[in-house]
Write an enzyme that holds these catalytic residues in place. Structure first.
Site, PDB file in Angstrom:
ATOM      1  N   ARG A 172       0.933  -1.389  -0.097  1.00 36.23           N
ATOM      2  CA  ARG A 172       0.022   0.044   0.027  1.00 36.23           C
ATOM      3  C   ARG A 172       0.781   1.188   0.066  1.00 36.23           C
ATOM      4  O   ARG A 172       2.008   1.030   0.460  1.00 36.23           O
ATOM      5  CB  ARG A 172      -0.937   0.006   1.396  1.00 36.23           C
ATOM      6  CG  ARG A 172      -1.953  -1.205   1.277  1.00 36.23           C
ATOM      7  CD  ARG A 172      -2.741  -1.003   2.656  1.00 36.23           C
ATOM      8  NE  ARG A 172      -3.661  -2.164   2.892  1.00 36.23           N
ATOM      9  CZ  ARG A 172      -3.472  -3.375   3.484  1.00 36.23           C
ATOM     10  NH1 ARG A 172      -2.257  -3.406   4.032  1.00 36.23           N
ATOM     11  NH2 ARG A 172      -4.503  -4.179   3.302  1.00 36.23           N
ATOM     12  N   LYS A 196      -2.625  -2.659   7.634  1.00 39.73           N
ATOM     13  CA  LYS A 196      -3.995  -2.192   8.304  1.00 39.73           C
ATOM     14  C   LYS A 196      -4.023  -3.081   9.926  1.00 39.73           C
ATOM     15  O   LYS A 196      -4.045  -3.716   9.851  1.00 39.73           O
ATOM     16  CB  LYS A 196      -5.225  -2.487   7.510  1.00 39.73           C
ATOM     17  CG  LYS A 196      -5.388  -1.705   6.445  1.00 39.73           C
ATOM     18  CD  LYS A 196      -6.727  -1.963   5.625  1.00 39.73           C
ATOM     19  CE  LYS A 196      -6.785  -0.911   4.517  1.00 39.73           C
ATOM     20  NZ  LYS A 196      -8.184  -1.008   3.678  1.00 39.73           N
ATOM     21  N   HIS A 264      -3.232   2.971  -6.259  1.00 42.30           N
ATOM     22  CA  HIS A 264      -3.784   1.362  -5.415  1.00 42.30           C
ATOM     23  C   HIS A 264      -3.774   0.528  -6.473  1.00 42.30           C
ATOM     24  O   HIS A 264      -3.716  -0.711  -6.147  1.00 42.30           O
ATOM     25  CB  HIS A 264      -4.949   1.884  -4.631  1.00 42.30           C
ATOM     26  CG  HIS A 264      -5.333   0.802  -3.697  1.00 42.30           C
ATOM     27  ND1 HIS A 264      -4.254   0.346  -2.633  1.00 42.30           N
ATOM     28  CD2 HIS A 264      -6.074  -0.261  -3.592  1.00 42.30           C
ATOM     29  CE1 HIS A 264      -4.655  -0.512  -1.911  1.00 42.30           C
ATOM     30  NE2 HIS A 264      -5.939  -1.012  -2.456  1.00 42.30           N
ATOM     31  N   ARG A 267      -1.182  -2.274  -6.629  1.00 42.35           N
ATOM     32  CA  ARG A 267      -1.565  -3.466  -5.829  1.00 42.35           C
ATOM     33  C   ARG A 267      -2.514  -4.231  -6.292  1.00 42.35           C
ATOM     34  O   ARG A 267      -2.273  -5.613  -6.477  1.00 42.35           O
ATOM     35  CB  ARG A 267      -2.156  -2.935  -4.413  1.00 42.35           C
ATOM     36  CG  ARG A 267      -2.047  -3.812  -3.375  1.00 42.35           C
ATOM     37  CD  ARG A 267      -2.439  -2.912  -1.974  1.00 42.35           C
ATOM     38  NE  ARG A 267      -3.076  -3.700  -1.057  1.00 42.35           N
ATOM     39  CZ  ARG A 267      -2.672  -4.539  -0.264  1.00 42.35           C
ATOM     40  NH1 ARG A 267      -1.496  -4.900  -0.196  1.00 42.35           N
ATOM     41  NH2 ARG A 267      -3.483  -5.383   0.663  1.00 42.35           N
ATOM     42  N   HIS A 290      -4.390  -9.433   3.799  1.00 40.18           N
ATOM     43  CA  HIS A 290      -5.665  -9.357   3.981  1.00 40.18           C
ATOM     44  C   HIS A 290      -6.364 -10.029   5.118  1.00 40.18           C
ATOM     45  O   HIS A 290      -5.942 -11.311   5.193  1.00 40.18           O
ATOM     46  CB  HIS A 290      -6.708  -9.817   2.663  1.00 40.18           C
ATOM     47  CG  HIS A 290      -6.655  -8.837   1.543  1.00 40.18           C
ATOM     48  ND1 HIS A 290      -6.838  -9.235   0.094  1.00 40.18           N
ATOM     49  CD2 HIS A 290      -6.432  -7.258   1.676  1.00 40.18           C
ATOM     50  CE1 HIS A 290      -6.703  -8.113  -0.524  1.00 40.18           C
ATOM     51  NE2 HIS A 290      -6.380  -7.035   0.122  1.00 40.18           N
ATOM     52  N   TYR A 299     -10.077 -10.752  -6.798  1.00 39.57           N
ATOM     53  CA  TYR A 299      -9.226 -10.710  -8.112  1.00 39.57           C
ATOM     54  C   TYR A 299      -9.329 -11.989  -8.873  1.00 39.57           C
ATOM     55  O   TYR A 299      -8.828 -12.041  -9.870  1.00 39.57           O
ATOM     56  CB  TYR A 299      -7.742 -10.703  -7.252  1.00 39.57           C
ATOM     57  CG  TYR A 299      -7.456  -9.211  -6.585  1.00 39.57           C
ATOM     58  CD1 TYR A 299      -7.345  -8.262  -7.270  1.00 39.57           C
ATOM     59  CD2 TYR A 299      -7.365  -9.497  -5.167  1.00 39.57           C
ATOM     60  CE1 TYR A 299      -7.278  -6.865  -6.310  1.00 39.57           C
ATOM     61  CE2 TYR A 299      -7.107  -8.195  -4.405  1.00 39.57           C
ATOM     62  CZ  TYR A 299      -7.046  -7.000  -5.348  1.00 39.57           C
ATOM     63  OH  TYR A 299      -6.843  -5.997  -4.459  1.00 39.57           O
TER      64      TYR A 299
END
Length: 318
Positions: A172, A196, A264, A267, A290, A299
């Site tokens: 990120r 995150k 982004h 990514r 994730h 994806y």
């Protein structure tokens, strides 16, 4: 991103007393206890300020937020839909749910008026990504400018480093901006990043990214101690997130790629190219950091499309 508003957005005019009593303790909790990113804390702060502005504008602020009725909450969401895209509204409500949950735990409010509140459904959109040929055009941008003497060598190799690390490691933008030399293992070709929720993960960077990193470190970096930033400006200070975003945008324009592509999307491209090449979905989940596999599964739609193309070309009964 906000829609053009038919009515002006309410001004929060957040009084110092309200900020001190209700907002600041909440933001401190997010940053210090939950270790949310500055970006998330800022968004949750904005969600409360916008909600407070609406309460003031409609005469529903009674000095504390626990007197709200379900009708108040529904009215807010109906009005907010005129000003915000659906995803932005979902994010705002998520922040407000967290706000009320925080104050319920501390006994200052009795219920969470945003718990279970119906929201407009999100549109299911596939993530945009660059093809491998488009990615090559993007990555070649700094060297093209350098060959034309349109950019200094320091900037060219720094920009190339930014692009290679974003794509080579699936980072990120915020993770890249925060990256220090102490988090790199050049021999192993990897970086340790905080994602995150302050979750740490190891990201392989790839041979090309490592080669660019070594060149930049050897020829252009002034300080490479454990706490020194990897990506810096011409004064060798850490490059902020916004500057990284603008840098990537510059090379997207140079490569004549669609203007609605954001940094982004590098990514997204990283994940899609891995899956198209046969990478395991759970491995890609780990690489991206994730928390849920369902986040990564968006994806697979593009990968399935690629498999159908291969099938159509190769199968005798296609």
């Amino acid at each position: 991103m906000s829609k053009p508003a038919s009515n002006p957005a309410p001004e929060s005019g957040l009084p110092a007393a309200v900020a001190a009593e209700w907002l600041q303790p909440f933001c401190d909790y997010l940053a210090k206890e939950r270790r949310y990113s500055d970006y998330t804390v800022r968004n949750y702060r904005q969600a409360f300020e916008d909600f407070y502005g609406w309460l003031q504008q409609t005469g529903r602020w009674g000095g504390a937020p626990d007197a709200l009725t379900p009708r108040d909450t529904r009215d807010f969401i109906i009005e907010a839909q005129r000003r915000f895209q659906r995803r932005t509204l979902h994010n705002h409500v998520s922040g407000l749910r967290t706000f009320f949950r925080f104050w319920m735990q501390r006994g200052k409010v009795k219920r969470n008026p945003f718990a279970g509140v119906p929201l407009p459904k999100l549109e299911k959109t596939l993530p945009k990504f660059l093809t491998e040929s488009q990615m090559t055009l993007l990555l070649d941008g700094p060297q093209k400018l350098l060959a034309k003497s349109a950019i200094e060598p320091f900037a060219a190799w720094r920009d190339r480093l930014v692009l290679e690390l974003l794509y080579g490691g699936g980072l990120r933008v915020s993770e890249l901006a925060a990256l220090n030399y102490g988090s790199l293992d050049v021999d192993q070709g990897s970086a340790r990043v905080l994602g995150k929720g302050r979750k740490e993960r190891i990201c392989p960077l790839g041979a090309v990214a490592i080669a660019v990193l070594k060149k930049f470190q050897d020829e252009f970096a002034r300080r490479t101690g454990p706490q020194d930033p990897v990506v810096v400006n011409d004064r060798h200070q850490r490059l902020p997130v916004r500057a990284v975003q603008l840098l990537v945008k510059k090379y997207l324009v140079l490569a004549e790629l669609p203007r609605d592509l954001s940094p982004h999307k590098l990514r997204h491209s990283y994940a899609t190219h891995l899956l198209n090449s046969g990478a395991d979905l759970r491995a890609v989940q780990e690489l991206l950091g994730h928390a849920n596999l369902t986040t990564t599964q968006i994806y697979t739609h593009t990968s399935v499309a690629r498999l159908k193309q291969i099938y159509a070309k190769a199968h005798p009964r296609a």
